[in-house]
Enzyme design. Structure first.
Site, mmCIF file in Angstrom:
data_model
loop_
_atom_site.group_PDB
_atom_site.id
_atom_site.type_symbol
_atom_site.label_atom_id
_atom_site.label_comp_id
_atom_site.label_asym_id
_atom_site.label_seq_id
_atom_site.Cartn_x
_atom_site.Cartn_y
_atom_site.Cartn_z
ATOM 1 N NE ARG A 133 46.095 37.578 32.650
ATOM 2 C CZ ARG A 133 45.124 38.476 32.658
ATOM 3 N NH1 ARG A 133 45.237 39.559 33.417
ATOM 4 N NH2 ARG A 133 44.049 38.307 31.904
ATOM 5 C CG HIS A 159 42.912 39.401 38.726
ATOM 6 N ND1 HIS A 159 43.470 38.295 38.141
ATOM 7 C CD2 HIS A 159 42.741 40.301 37.710
ATOM 8 C CE1 HIS A 159 43.633 38.498 36.846
ATOM 9 N NE2 HIS A 159 43.190 39.708 36.551
ATOM 10 C CD GLU A 201 44.614 36.039 40.160
ATOM 11 O OE1 GLU A 201 45.429 36.956 39.989
ATOM 12 O OE2 GLU A 201 43.582 35.888 39.464
#
Length: 373
Positions: free
Chosen positions: A275, A325, A306
């Site tokens: 994270r 991601h 994101e």
């Protein structure tokens, strides 16, 4: 007696054809799905879903839209299913469980490992059970983690770009290079993903050090393919590659900041597929640009901003590889996560009884796995 069936709001179904399998499985549990089609790109699949189940189209990342669809004009939903990190805030949870709804929210499930965008304290207070699928994507995340390590050490992407520019000289710069076979890899975290990474890099011949949570006792570490370190500082200073595998919690926020990055040895590599909050982007950006201290290269799969609003100071950092991601996004991993979540739903629904019952007001979530500094 109220016989209204349980309704489930599917904020984002499983990808591709697996969406149909997932929705059929939810229906078999006695749930009545309402499916958000916003992230279903295939027109044919959208039509097939809409032909069998109620369909809506809204931005699941918008708090107001999410809360409004959970309320659904007073009808409400007992269950919510998602796979992205939607903003399940206190305000959203309070609206979804307010008095006056025909069905108040009782159960939330995310077909992924994290729940850092959920207000777990509010969920517990309001009697909303939370389920995630830790470990379902461990193999997929571990694979990309090792791929990023190899790219950083061997310079695959950089050399490809140099050749496409027509520069053989730039492509062969800094050869020979270090490989995993002669590297010491440090893992921050001791969960399923870290364990799989340890197994993979050991196969390359790497030495493995591990710094885990307080639960990662010497007894538990005895069965690991790696050496347990007592402190994070020891691991950072002693490893050629450091890979981060802890969840975002109050305990891990800023865990590896400017001070910790300065401990890393010259020429070292940092990989973050956990994270963004664990390794603040601004601190990492400064460390990478400082030749006097910190890692030589970084590979990052997670960011504070994101999606379509992606922004990061690392975007123009020449010493960093970026990934969107995507570590856990393989077909098999996402299918496994969907199956595990349906199984978790089945267990919770069996425990709470028929829809006309009143489930106990106890929120349950996966325990955080923090680490000691």
């Amino acid at each position: 007696m109220d016989r209204t069936p349980r309704r489930v709001l599917v904020v984002d179904p499983a990808p591709g054809e697996d969406a149909l399998t997932e929705l059929a499985a939810l229906t078999a549990l006695g749930l009545v799905p309402t499916v958000n089609l916003r992230r279903v790109a295939d027109p044919g699949l959208r039509a097939r879903i809409a032909a069998r189940w109620a369909a809506v189209d809204f931005d699941g990342f918008d708090e107001r839209e999410l809360a409004g669809h959970l309320e659904d004009g007073g009808r409400g939903h007992e269950v919510l299913k998602c796979r992205a990190g939607i903003p399940l805030t206190r305000a959203v949870l309070e609206r979804a469980t307010r008095d006056g709804l025909v069905r108040r929210l009782r159960l939330v499930g995310r077909a992924a490992a994290g729940s850092d965008t959920f207000d777990l304290a509010a969920a517990e207070r309001l009697g909303v059970a939370v389920r995630t699928t830790p470990g379902a994507n461990a193999a997929a995340v571990a694979e990309l983690t090792v791929a990023l390590m190899l790219d950083a050490l061997r310079g695959v992407g950089r050399r490809d770009a140099a050749l496409r520019r027509g520069s053989w000289t730039d492509a062969v710069a800094d050869l020979p290079v270090r490989g995993l076979a002669d590297a010491r890899v440090g893992l921050v975290g001791s969960g399923a993903i870290a364990r799989r990474v340890a197994e993979l890099v050991r196969a390359f011949g790497a030495e493995v050090w591990v710094h885990g949570s307080p639960r990662f006792t010497p007894e538990r570490a005895a069965g690991w393919p790696g050496r347990r370190t007592g402190t994070l500082a020891e691991l950072l200073a002693g490893c050629d590659v450091v890979s981060v595998h802890v969840p975002a919690t109050a305990r891990t926020a800023g865990l590896i900041g400017a001070e910790e990055l300065r401990l890393m040895r010259p020429g070292s590599v940092l990989v973050n597929t956990s994270r963004a909050a664990v390794v603040p982007e601004e601190a990492l950006d400064r460390a990478l640009r400082d030749p006097a201290g910190g890692p030589w290269w970084a590979a990052v799969d997670v960011f504070a901003a994101e999606g379509p609003g992606f922004a990061s100071v690392l975007a123009d950092n020449p010493f960093c590889t970026l990934s969107p991601h995507a570590a856990g996004m393989t077909r098999s991993a996402m299918r496994t996560a969907s199956q595990h979540l349906v199984e978790a739903f089945a267990q919770v629904l069996a425990d709470t009884g028929p829809p006309d019952g009143d489930p106990p007001r106890t929120g349950r979530s996966e325990p955080p796995d923090g680490v000691r500094a």
